[in-house]
Design an enzyme around this catalytic site. Sequence first.
Site, PDB file in Angstrom:
ATOM      1  N   ILE A  52       0.784  -1.267  -0.067  1.00  0.00           N
ATOM      2  CA  ILE A  52       0.004  -0.059   0.102  1.00  0.00           C
ATOM      3  C   ILE A  52       0.841   1.340  -0.008  1.00  0.00           C
ATOM      4  O   ILE A  52       0.314   2.330  -0.051  1.00  0.00           O
ATOM      5  CB  ILE A  52      -1.022   0.137   1.123  1.00  0.00           C
ATOM      6  CG1 ILE A  52      -0.159  -0.108   2.542  1.00  0.00           C
ATOM      7  CG2 ILE A  52      -2.062  -1.099   1.043  1.00  0.00           C
ATOM      8  CD1 ILE A  52      -1.124  -0.050   3.931  1.00  0.00           C
ATOM      9  N   GLY A  53       2.265   1.075   0.071  1.00  0.00           N
ATOM     10  CA  GLY A  53       3.061   2.250   0.060  1.00  0.00           C
ATOM     11  C   GLY A  53       4.441   2.076   0.267  1.00  0.00           C
ATOM     12  O   GLY A  53       4.844   0.780   0.558  1.00  0.00           O
ATOM     13  N   GLY A  79       7.456   3.076   2.955  1.00  0.00           N
ATOM     14  CA  GLY A  79       7.902   3.486   4.225  1.00  0.00           C
ATOM     15  C   GLY A  79       9.286   4.102   4.118  1.00  0.00           C
ATOM     16  O   GLY A  79       9.939   3.707   3.131  1.00  0.00           O
ATOM     17  N   GLU A  80       9.917   4.636   5.314  1.00  0.00           N
ATOM     18  CA  GLU A  80      11.212   4.916   5.253  1.00  0.00           C
ATOM     19  C   GLU A  80      12.214   3.659   4.889  1.00  0.00           C
ATOM     20  O   GLU A  80      13.245   4.028   4.487  1.00  0.00           O
ATOM     21  CB  GLU A  80      11.339   5.631   6.626  1.00  0.00           C
ATOM     22  CG  GLU A  80      12.630   6.373   6.736  1.00  0.00           C
ATOM     23  CD  GLU A  80      13.088   6.865   8.047  1.00  0.00           C
ATOM     24  OE1 GLU A  80      12.116   6.872   8.562  1.00  0.00           O
ATOM     25  OE2 GLU A  80      14.135   7.138   8.461  1.00  0.00           O
ATOM     26  N   PHE A  81      11.858   2.620   5.540  1.00  0.00           N
ATOM     27  CA  PHE A  81      12.695   1.627   5.728  1.00  0.00           C
ATOM     28  C   PHE A  81      12.270   0.346   4.714  1.00  0.00           C
ATOM     29  O   PHE A  81      12.894  -0.611   4.371  1.00  0.00           O
ATOM     30  CB  PHE A  81      12.638   0.759   6.984  1.00  0.00           C
ATOM     31  CG  PHE A  81      13.183   1.914   7.956  1.00  0.00           C
ATOM     32  CD1 PHE A  81      14.543   1.814   8.419  1.00  0.00           C
ATOM     33  CD2 PHE A  81      12.564   2.718   8.888  1.00  0.00           C
ATOM     34  CE1 PHE A  81      15.288   2.495   9.426  1.00  0.00           C
ATOM     35  CE2 PHE A  81      12.789   3.300   9.682  1.00  0.00           C
ATOM     36  CZ  PHE A  81      14.397   3.492  10.060  1.00  0.00           C
ATOM     37  N   GLY A  82      11.250   0.605   3.895  1.00  0.00           N
ATOM     38  CA  GLY A  82      10.595  -0.579   3.039  1.00  0.00           C
ATOM     39  C   GLY A  82       9.261  -0.276   2.783  1.00  0.00           C
ATOM     40  O   GLY A  82       8.725   0.505   3.200  1.00  0.00           O
ATOM     41  N   VAL A 104       5.244  -0.818   2.786  1.00  0.00           N
ATOM     42  CA  VAL A 104       4.189  -1.061   3.784  1.00  0.00           C
ATOM     43  C   VAL A 104       3.138  -1.890   2.887  1.00  0.00           C
ATOM     44  O   VAL A 104       2.522  -1.408   1.776  1.00  0.00           O
ATOM     45  CB  VAL A 104       3.611   0.448   4.200  1.00  0.00           C
ATOM     46  CG1 VAL A 104       2.486   0.341   5.171  1.00  0.00           C
ATOM     47  CG2 VAL A 104       4.732   1.185   4.705  1.00  0.00           C
ATOM     48  N   ASP A 129       6.961  15.235  15.729  1.00  0.00           N
ATOM     49  CA  ASP A 129       6.632  15.249  14.355  1.00  0.00           C
ATOM     50  C   ASP A 129       4.974  15.143  14.261  1.00  0.00           C
ATOM     51  O   ASP A 129       4.782  14.356  13.190  1.00  0.00           O
ATOM     52  CB  ASP A 129       7.440  14.171  13.605  1.00  0.00           C
ATOM     53  CG  ASP A 129       7.483  14.213  12.129  1.00  0.00           C
ATOM     54  OD1 ASP A 129       7.000  15.493  11.647  1.00  0.00           O
ATOM     55  OD2 ASP A 129       7.794  13.600  11.450  1.00  0.00           O
TER      56      ASP A 129
HETATM   57  O1  ACK Z   1      -1.533   7.782   2.777  1.00  0.00           O
HETATM   58  P1  ACK Z   1      -1.299   6.380   2.757  1.00  0.00           P
HETATM   59  O2  ACK Z   1      -2.439   5.514   2.126  1.00  0.00           O
HETATM   60  O3  ACK Z   1      -1.110   5.694   4.236  1.00  0.00           O
HETATM   61  O4  ACK Z   1       0.149   5.998   2.384  1.00  0.00           O
HETATM   62  C1  ACK Z   1       0.942   5.547   3.492  1.00  0.00           C
HETATM   63  C2  ACK Z   1       1.539   4.520   3.264  1.00  0.00           C
HETATM   64  O5  ACK Z   1       1.184   3.461   3.803  1.00  0.00           O
HETATM   65  C3  ACK Z   1       3.139   4.574   3.454  1.00  0.00           C
HETATM   66  O6  ACK Z   1       3.336   4.728   5.191  1.00  0.00           O
HETATM   67  C4  ACK Z   1      -0.105   3.786   4.729  1.00  0.00           C
HETATM   68  N1  ACK Z   1      -0.137   3.208   5.996  1.00  0.00           N
HETATM   69  C5  ACK Z   1       0.788   3.190   6.881  1.00  0.00           C
HETATM   70  N2  ACK Z   1       0.197   2.692   8.063  1.00  0.00           N
HETATM   71  C6  ACK Z   1      -0.909   2.195   7.652  1.00  0.00           C
HETATM   72  C7  ACK Z   1      -1.727   1.648   8.492  1.00  0.00           C
HETATM   73  N3  ACK Z   1      -1.835   1.079   9.815  1.00  0.00           N
HETATM   74  N4  ACK Z   1      -3.099   1.295   7.949  1.00  0.00           N
HETATM   75  C8  ACK Z   1      -3.211   1.692   6.567  1.00  0.00           C
HETATM   76  N5  ACK Z   1      -2.477   2.341   5.974  1.00  0.00           N
HETATM   77  C9  ACK Z   1      -1.283   2.827   6.547  1.00  0.00           C
HETATM   78  C10 ACK Z   1      -0.095   5.354   4.701  1.00  0.00           C
END
Ligand code: ACK
Length: 920
Positions: free
Chosen positions: A549-550, A552-555, A557, A689
């Site tokens: 879904i996305g 992250g800083e380290f890899g 998500v 932050d």
């Molecule tokens: O804005 P987004 O859809 O929401 O894109 C970022 C992406 O992962 C990278 O951080 C999504 N994300 C992070 N943690 C969660 C979570 N717990 N549930 C759903 N989406 C998440 C975040």
Amino acid sequence: MDEHNRPIHTFQVCNVMEPNQNNWLRSNWISRQAAQKVYVELRFTLRDCNSIPWVSGTCKETFNLFYHETDEAHGVKFRPAQYTKIDTIAADESFTQMDLGDRILKLNTEVREVGPINRKGFYLAFQDIGACIALVSVRVYYKKCPFTLRNLASFPDTVPRVDSSSLVEVRGACVDHAEERDTPKLFCGADGDWLVPLGRCVCSVGYEEIDGSCVACRPGFYKAYAGNIKCSKCPPHSFSYGDASAICRCEKGFFRAEKDPPTMACTRPPSPPRNLIFNLNDTCLLLEWSPPSDTGGRRDLTYNVQCKRCGPEPDHCQLCEDELRFLPGPLGLTNATVTVLDFSAHANYTFEIESLNGVSDMSSFPRQVAIITVSTDQGGPSLVGTLKKDWASPNSIALSWQQPEQTTLPIIDYEVKYYEKEHELLSYSSTRTKAPSVIVSGLKPATWYVFSVRTRTAAGYSSYSPKYEYETTGDSSNMASDQGQVLVIVTAAVGGFTLLVILTLFLLITGSEYFTTYVDPDTYEDPTQAVHEFTKEIDPSRIRIERVIGAGEFGEVCSGRLRTPGKKEIAVAIKTLKGGYVERQRRDFLREASIMGQFDHPNIIRLEGVVTKSRPVMIVVEYMENGSLDSFLRVSVGVLQNSGMIISSDSLKISQHDGHFTVIQLVGMLRGIASGMKYLSDMGYVHRDLAARNILVNSNLVCKVSDFGLSRVLEDDPEAAYTTTGGKIPIRWTAPEAISYRKFSSASDAWSYGIVMWEVMSYGERPYWEMSNQDVILSIEEGYRLPAPMGCPVALHQLMLHCWQKERNHRPKFTDIVSFLDKLIRNPSSLLPLPESPGEEMDYPMFISVGDWLDSIKMSQYKSNFMAAGYNTLDSVARMSIEDVRRIGVELIGHQRRIISSIQTLHLQLLHEHEKGFHV
Ligand code: ACK
């Protein structure tokens, strides 16, 4: 002639007029070599029967291809019956007499597969049954995946399987000076292509990868671990002469302790302790010293104490550690002090203090020590009596104390140590005085300080007196009123102390849950310990990753599901740590989990657990369907960019078609964030932050605070704010004191919270739009603040401005914010939008009341004065002059000033309300 008009040799037959042709041509014996499946490519020409008159019935347009497997050549023997037919070959293109005349040769190419072949070789044979053919060439070949180098492993020539749907798995061999990480493999496909690389080799110690091979580290460089890293320069005080060094050797006089990593500089033993003094009373002898000037480059500094008892003759000395008792002990001391007990009176003891570190044992140099001789005849200085405050002004405090009663030696002087109460651990100052009194000056107004005193005689220092806390007076109050307040403060202090005692007793009795505070994982020597303590390890088989879904800083998500035996499967988000990480990245990655694992609140993202025992390392948290708040708001604003919020008069519903939320929904989201932040600040955790991008939203619009990465920035590390990955200060969200001197606190989080409010009310607009960071800093410094987003209720903008007060102690606490938002939600009429045109009569229905305002500037005692004089709206207060303030009965000049200066800020803020746009 071929198509290029060059002469070629062909085998030809053209017996088209005669019936029952059966002409054979056989190849030489062909060795199969490694092949299992063989390809035969034929090039030939074939004449069209229609183009030859009188041949119908006898003329043919095909010929047959045969093969025969044998282990050896048969010489000239040929028995067609032994041969197996491969195919009947027809031409795609045949030619006519006319073509021939034009010299256009229509060359056909046909390829046939033969096999599997199991014998050592085979013959090919061609049978003509009456066609007019010329066989131009026969090419026999097989396919293989050719030798290749991949991921530092070599893969040999490999012949594919006959069955084209299965691949041959080939294990690679590491190149020179490389070793296997995960078994390197490639798969050979039927067409001779290498597919699906897996695993890899890495360069061994002393070698680094350059263009696909492992090259030795040059002199002066080393590589201590096998892996995908480069050779590094030798650490300080070490060198390598030869090529391919795994480790650098220490320079003379420098050493590496057994457990020092090869990356660490070589170090040396410390210099001896300094300023050794003692302090003696009847029963106990305190030795104190300062750390050595040179620690040798290490942090594992300890001290050993040796005791010698000498008789009248200086060379009649005996070791005496065994006679004495040392607290905490004679060896391996980590603090620069030791207490000695059980000594005899009337004796001379000589103490030698030696500093040691992890490499002291390796050096052959004689060790140097600090020496002191103590004669137990003389008593040491004793403690001073109670420390009294005589008077205080805005910048100084006068103290006095009783002289210690029994002193064998004359008092040289007293040392007074003091620090700002709020900055206890940061720094302290001290001053000396010969008299038992002192005036400490250079203090800040209206600030609590902590004082203690010790005595010095020739025998050294006494211990410090207990701590006493006193406050300087407010900025401009005169001395007379200060004197008057002394009593009040003392009474309040005594009262406060009693209250504290009662409260402590109450808490001790009622249990410990009130004491839950956040533990910084960095305080653990071994960070994995913190991970163990605060997180649950999840068996990866319980996790099903569904999609990415996305980033992250380290890899990546990912989203997925988590099964827990006996529970319903739940949706989760999975943060992964990319392969090839270094230990430090893994630690930083898991740090967030150790922090999150300590929290348990509906508005804080919940940690389900971590996977650390297998790869990839993962952090599993609850799934938040709507992703991060900023993008969620921006998407929701969608088509209508500039519509603002529309509140219809009867209900607070915003017209549905523009995709906006109701103001109540937005306030509800803000309330959730504030409640999460209140929880964090109660735990003593400072987020640093807080921004809409770090808030996640679930399907019920519940907002949860996430992203606990940035808080690793250390107070005492001047580099940290700017160098750690992503550790740059997010200027637009950060309070001025945090930007300028990294004073992060729950009050700076409150500032950021105000910015989040603005982001929410402007549907994800960028704070300060396209202004540069530098301009943002300057304009904040000049007193400008973000104006209310279009259509934003006054009360909410007022709360934002309150969060953006320069003086951080004036900003609201999160608990105030939560209750203020609760009030708004209960009283929705307070959420009327901002009046559209300037000059309109302003009225602040839910703006913090005059009472709240006075509380916030700690002037609550004047509430009744304001009310009695009719100043019951902030709008009226904003118009007050200093005379007005005096007239209603505020007599102390300091209080008048405090009120007026807050009124000025208030006035400025109200002005901003009328301004359209933002001035820079
Ligand atoms: O804005 P987004 O859809 O929401 O894109 C970022 C992406 O992962 C990278 O951080 C999504 N994300 C992070 N943690 C969660 C979570 N717990 N549930 C759903 N989406 C998440 C975040």
